[in-house]
Design a protein around this motif. Structure first.
Motif, PDB file in Angstrom:
ATOM      1  N   UNK A   1      45.264  26.513  16.941  1.00  0.00           N
ATOM      2  CA  UNK A   1      45.321  25.782  18.077  1.00  0.00           C
ATOM      3  C   UNK A   1      43.924  24.536  19.034  1.00  0.00           C
ATOM      4  N   UNK A   2      44.427  26.017  19.688  1.00  0.00           N
ATOM      5  CA  UNK A   2      43.709  25.787  20.961  1.00  0.00           C
ATOM      6  C   UNK A   2      41.837  25.433  20.766  1.00  0.00           C
ATOM      7  N   UNK A   3      41.651  27.118  20.078  1.00  0.00           N
ATOM      8  CA  UNK A   3      40.334  26.740  20.250  1.00  0.00           C
ATOM      9  C   UNK A   3      40.106  25.487  19.697  1.00  0.00           C
ATOM     10  N   UNK A   4      40.421  24.982  18.284  1.00  0.00           N
ATOM     11  CA  UNK A   4      40.112  23.898  17.582  1.00  0.00           C
ATOM     12  C   UNK A   4      39.489  22.361  18.519  1.00  0.00           C
ATOM     13  N   UNK A   5      40.815  22.544  20.113  1.00  0.00           N
ATOM     14  CA  UNK A   5      40.889  21.183  20.938  1.00  0.00           C
ATOM     15  C   UNK A   5      39.721  21.875  22.109  1.00  0.00           C
ATOM     16  N   UNK A   6      38.338  22.744  21.471  1.00  0.00           N
ATOM     17  CA  UNK A   6      37.720  22.648  22.472  1.00  0.00           C
ATOM     18  C   UNK A   6      36.404  22.350  23.019  1.00  0.00           C
TER      19      UNK A   6
ATOM     20  N   UNK B   1      36.483  21.785  12.225  1.00  0.00           N
ATOM     21  CA  UNK B   1      34.838  22.206  12.693  1.00  0.00           C
ATOM     22  C   UNK B   1      35.135  22.593  13.972  1.00  0.00           C
ATOM     23  N   UNK B   2      34.654  24.001  14.472  1.00  0.00           N
ATOM     24  CA  UNK B   2      35.081  24.548  15.419  1.00  0.00           C
ATOM     25  C   UNK B   2      34.261  24.533  16.269  1.00  0.00           C
ATOM     26  N   UNK B   3      34.314  23.926  17.264  1.00  0.00           N
ATOM     27  CA  UNK B   3      33.352  24.244  17.758  1.00  0.00           C
ATOM     28  C   UNK B   3      33.193  23.384  19.517  1.00  0.00           C
ATOM     29  N   UNK B   4      33.680  24.912  19.619  1.00  0.00           N
ATOM     30  CA  UNK B   4      33.611  24.911  21.318  1.00  0.00           C
ATOM     31  C   UNK B   4      32.937  25.085  22.586  1.00  0.00           C
ATOM     32  N   UNK B   5      32.670  23.533  23.207  1.00  0.00           N
ATOM     33  CA  UNK B   5      31.704  23.082  24.073  1.00  0.00           C
ATOM     34  C   UNK B   5      31.948  22.754  25.231  1.00  0.00           C
ATOM     35  N   UNK B   6      32.508  23.316  26.579  1.00  0.00           N
ATOM     36  CA  UNK B   6      33.862  22.258  27.394  1.00  0.00           C
ATOM     37  C   UNK B   6      32.627  21.725  28.476  1.00  0.00           C
ATOM     38  N   UNK B   7      32.085  20.835  28.183  1.00  0.00           N
ATOM     39  CA  UNK B   7      31.632  19.600  28.396  1.00  0.00           C
ATOM     40  C   UNK B   7      31.356  18.352  27.513  1.00  0.00           C
ATOM     41  N   UNK B   8      30.306  17.121  28.078  1.00  0.00           N
ATOM     42  CA  UNK B   8      30.415  16.014  27.582  1.00  0.00           C
ATOM     43  C   UNK B   8      29.297  16.198  26.733  1.00  0.00           C
TER      44      UNK B   8
END
Length: 426
Positions: A16-21, A337-344
């Motif tokens: 869950x944590x990863x999916x919210x990134x 859909x996992x989209x790890x992108x800690x930016x805008x």
């Protein structure tokens, strides 16, 4: 908890944590950052209704950048899920049943990026209801000493974080109504009723004394639910689930499944279910059917529903159930859909605002409503057509005609062109 179950729970929460990134897509974040910056630099909180939440977001951005905002979102949502799991387990809900009911809010949270003060309401709402449940289950002596007294601190703080504190107050008043009815039927001692009267009245008195504007939000909030203001017409979260489905094709399966299960359980257990649970479920079901933004709050009442489900005793010792839930997790990870992108998000007009900041165009800038906060964050002095808040009926009508390129003639021109000329938009 056996090691395999502990491992499965850890994998659930980690997934869950990863999916919210995913990247920041909430345009309102930027004007909240600007307001938080103003609060910090001006050292004033006068007339602010969510200054504390805005200040906290700005401080996180200032120290950790946009990545900090993304990780805050993931941490809050995962913490809420962990809290709901612990709450359900304390209510006697089986391990696998609790995991099953986590999937509903977990999946729905993906549709609510929520990089704004509202995210703190997601954290405080289940905590407030949990404390109220502690009051409901307490004896008279327990009511005097219980943790529910923390609500006297939580509600005033919450009121300065986000207007969602009204949901907390509404929940308190529901428990107060149930206590009054219980007292009238001689099931609730007066001392316990008095405790709830203090908890219900004290936060309102404090808000009226120290922050009249926060307290005055209540009539406006009720009115906006009954009759949406122009600003709300252009915001997706103020659509009803039915409108979102018909106009935009947004279905939200976890919400509809949970709503159906909740209604089934409610009807089947109407005589057994505590009156507080019935009122809470009915209120938040009605709110969620009115506006999308209330859907997560209904799903965070999952402990009220999961505790009424049967069959978890057989599940607990079944290896097949363990394998089944592991498979559910694996499938969920594949289809989510996992989209790890800690930016805008790349959808924001970064280069466009850079160009405008360099060229300093004269006159009013026509802007997409969802970009208003971002434009003002990048260009504080920009004269934009659609403001962040306070959209009038006239501006809203003109915006719709222009953005949808209305071709119907007006004064010998297409309406979109006539409105642009009338408002000096080049």
């Amino acid at each position: 908890m056996p090691r395999l179950k502990a491992l499965l729970l850890a994998l659930y929460l980690a997934a869950f944590f990863i999916s919210y990134l995913g990247p920041i897509t909430e345009g309102d974040l930027f004007w909240h950052l600007r307001t938080g910056q103003n609060v910090l630099e001006a050292e004033t909180i006068a007339a602010k209704t969510q200054w504390l939440g805005q200040l906290f977001l700005y401080l996180i951005w200032k120290v950790l950048g946009y990545a900090g905002i993304v990780f805050l979102r993931a941490a809050v949502y995962t913490s809420v899920l962990g809290f709901l799991f612990i709450w359900m387990r304390k209510e006697g809900v089986g391990f696998y049943m609790a995991l099953l009911f986590l999937l509903f809010p977990a999946q729905l949270f993906l549709s609510f990026p929520n990089e704004r003060p509202q995210i703190f309401s997601f954290l405080l709402f289940p905590l407030a209801v949990y404390l109220l449940e502690g009051y409901r289950k307490s004896t008279h002596e327990g009511a005097v000493r219980g943790r529910h007294w923390l609500l006297l601190l939580i509600i005033p703080v919450w009121a300065n974080v986000h207007a969602g504190y009204l949901l907390g107050l509404s929940s308190i008043w529901i428990y107060l109504i149930a206590a009054i009815i219980g007292y009238a039927r001689k099931r609730t001692p007066f001392g316990k009723l008095a405790v709830m009267l203090v908890i219900a009245c004290s936060p309102a008195m404090l808000l009226a004394l120290f922050n009249l504007k926060s307290f005055a939000l209540l009539p406006g909030a009720i009115q906006s639910v009954l009759t949406p203001v122009p600003y709300m017409k252009g915001v997706v979260e103020y659509l009803s689930p039915f409108t979102a489905l018909v106009r935009m094709g947004q279905f939200y399966p976890p919400y509809w499944i949970f709503l159906a299960v909740a209604l089934f359980v409610l009807v089947r257990n109407i005589k057994k279910m505590p009156f507080e649970h019935t009122l809470m479920l009915v209120l938040f079901a009605m709110l969620s059917l009115r506006f999308l933004r209330f859907m997560p709050f209904l799903l965070m009442l999952s402990p009220f529903i999961s505790v009424r489900m049967k069959g978890e005793e057989e599940w607990e010792k079944s290896k097949a159930v363990f394998i089944g839930f592991t498979t559910i997790l694996a499938v969920w990870l594949v289809i989510t859909p996992i989209n790890i992108k800690p930016s805008i998000s790349e959808d924001f007009p970064v280069r466009g605002t850079e160009f405008l900041a360099e060229t300093h165009p004269k006159g009013k800038i026509f802007n997409y409503q969802g970009w208003a906060g971002f434009v003002l964050w990048r260009m504080p002095e920009a004269n934009i057509f659609i403001p962040v808040e306070g959209v009038t009926d006239e501006i809203d009508d003109a915006y719709s005609k222009i953005i949808w390129a209305e071709e119907k003639p007006s004064y010998g021109k297409p309406q979109w062109q006539a409105y642009m000329d009338a408002y000096g938009l080049d």
